[in-house]
Write a protein that holds these residues in place. Structure first.
Motif, PDB file in Angstrom:
ATOM      1  N   THR A 141      24.344  24.670  54.440  1.00 42.21           N
ATOM      2  CA  THR A 141      23.223  23.748  54.286  1.00 42.21           C
ATOM      3  C   THR A 141      23.293  23.063  52.935  1.00 42.21           C
ATOM      4  N   GLY A 144      25.492  20.188  52.964  1.00 42.36           N
ATOM      5  CA  GLY A 144      25.135  19.097  53.867  1.00 42.36           C
ATOM      6  C   GLY A 144      25.526  19.337  55.307  1.00 42.36           C
ATOM      7  N   SER A 146      25.357  20.658  59.188  1.00 46.96           N
ATOM      8  CA  SER A 146      24.294  20.699  60.187  1.00 46.96           C
ATOM      9  C   SER A 146      24.396  21.957  61.039  1.00 46.96           C
ATOM     10  N   THR A 166      16.887  18.300  61.282  1.00 47.97           N
ATOM     11  CA  THR A 166      17.160  19.090  60.079  1.00 47.97           C
ATOM     12  C   THR A 166      17.452  20.532  60.489  1.00 47.97           C
TER      13      THR A 166
END
Length: 364
Positions: A141, A144, A146, A166
């Motif tokens: 996380t 970046g 997912s 998110t």
């Protein structure tokens, strides 16, 4: 590259249970699942992260939910194939290898079982270097990465793939489905290419778990110090408290094990008290009214005689334990890491102070 067999699994389970910081599920159950798979299908190949091609698809395998529920509901047996089929179909290419998402009694073991049953290698890397309760709490996380597409399947065969905006939304939605499926499910998330794994993963976690497990088994063989001193030396741990459990408050809520364990001091801690609060994993340790350790540093409870890790779901009145603090993976101490897993995220009313600084000058 090396092989993981039953002997290695025994040590990995023991060491990972320590790194689980009280969470990650019952190491005995996880060990049985992995050993059963290896007995039926043969040993698993463990790859160093650098042996994985940069464009290869690497897939973490884990369970999601309350570890106490998994102890009753167990694994159905076909979940790994369903996860493999769903993920590989989504990406349109085969999975190169599995990996653990965290260290812990169950989630260090299930990827071994999955790798054995599907004939895939396992990568010596994870996304925590310990265990955390929520699925967005991984080093990926911070980089970046997912969490989705996230594949989820229960023991009955119900399955789905999430796409969310998110990683926190992934946690919220997947947690709701997990509760609808009985409180524990098998998942695959944070699928990634080898290059991303090498940059943001916690490398060598399986090997570290095995090394710790082997050393814990042999801790009483040390001739130049006491077993406790040997344990602290091999784990690079800080002794926080030694006590007898006088009370355990525990509840399962929203798919998590919440609670507090209260300790009365024994030995040189006699006359003092302490308590540890947890949400699946141990979150904070307070000795004599002063907080001495918080997440993301590891707070571990081990048996005072055997030094076997005691997970939060195995805490019982009268058990004598040593409370030990271990330093976390450095990336967790960054502002981005503390936003994800710092004490205030969990409702602990203190700023993060590194374990070694809190313990300067003694504890009592």
């Amino acid at each position: 590259m090396r092989k993981i067999g039953i002997e290695e699994i025994e040590d990995i389970a023991l060491g990972a249970a320590l790194l689980g910081a009280g969470g990650g599920g019952d190491p005995y159950i996880g060990k049985l699942v992995a050993i059963g798979a290896v007995q039926e299908c043969g040993p698993v190949t463990l790859l160093d992260p650098e042996e994985v091609p940069d464009d290869a698809l690497v897939v973490p395998i884990a369970m999601m939910g309350a570890p106490t529920i998994l102890a009753e509901k167990a694994i159905g047996g076909s979940e790994y194939q369903v996860l493999y089929d769903n993920v590989s179909a989504f990406y349109g290419k085969p999975i190169y290898a599995f990996m653990p998402i965290e260290a812990g009694g169950v989630n260090s073991m299930l990827p071994i079982a999955a790798a054995a049953r599907l004939g895939l290698p396992l990568v010596d890397c994870d996304g925590m270097g310990r265990a955390f309760p929520e699925l967005q709490m991984v080093t990926f996380t911070i980089g970046g990465g997912s969490a989705t597409p996230m594949a989820l399947v229960d023991e009955k065969g119900n399955s789905t793939i999430f796409r969310t905006i998110t990683n926190k939304w992934t946690e919220e939605l997947a947690r709701a489905v997990t509760m609808a499926c009985g409180g524990s499910v098998s998942v695959s998330l944070y699928q990634m290419e080898g290059a991303f794994m090498k940059k943001y993963g916690v490398k060598g976690i399986v090997t570290r778990s095995q090394t710790l497990g082997s050393a814990i088994r042999k801790v009483k063989e040390a001739s130049d110090c006491t077993p406790e001193e040997a344990f602290l030396r091999i784990t690079e741990g800080i002794r926080l408290f030694r006590g007898k459990i006088s009370d355990v408050l525990r509840e399962v809520r929203a798919g998590f094990n919440f609670g507090r364990v209260v300790l009365d001091g024994i030995g040189d801690c006699k006359g003092h008290s302490a308590y540890v609060e947890f949400q699946n994993e141990n979150l904070s340790a307070t000795v004599g009214g002063r907080i001495v350790a918080t997440t993301p540093d590891l707070i571990c409870l081990v048996d005072v005689e055997t030094f076997q890790p005691v997970p939060t779901d195995a805490l019982k009145y009268g058990k004598r334990v040593l409370v030990v603090g271990l330093q976390c993976f450095p990336l967790w101490r960054t502002p981005e890491g503390l936003e994800l897993v710092g004490p205030r995220y969990f409702g602990v009313d203190t700023d993060y102070i590194p374990l070694e600084e809190r313990c300067k000058g003694g504890l009592l």
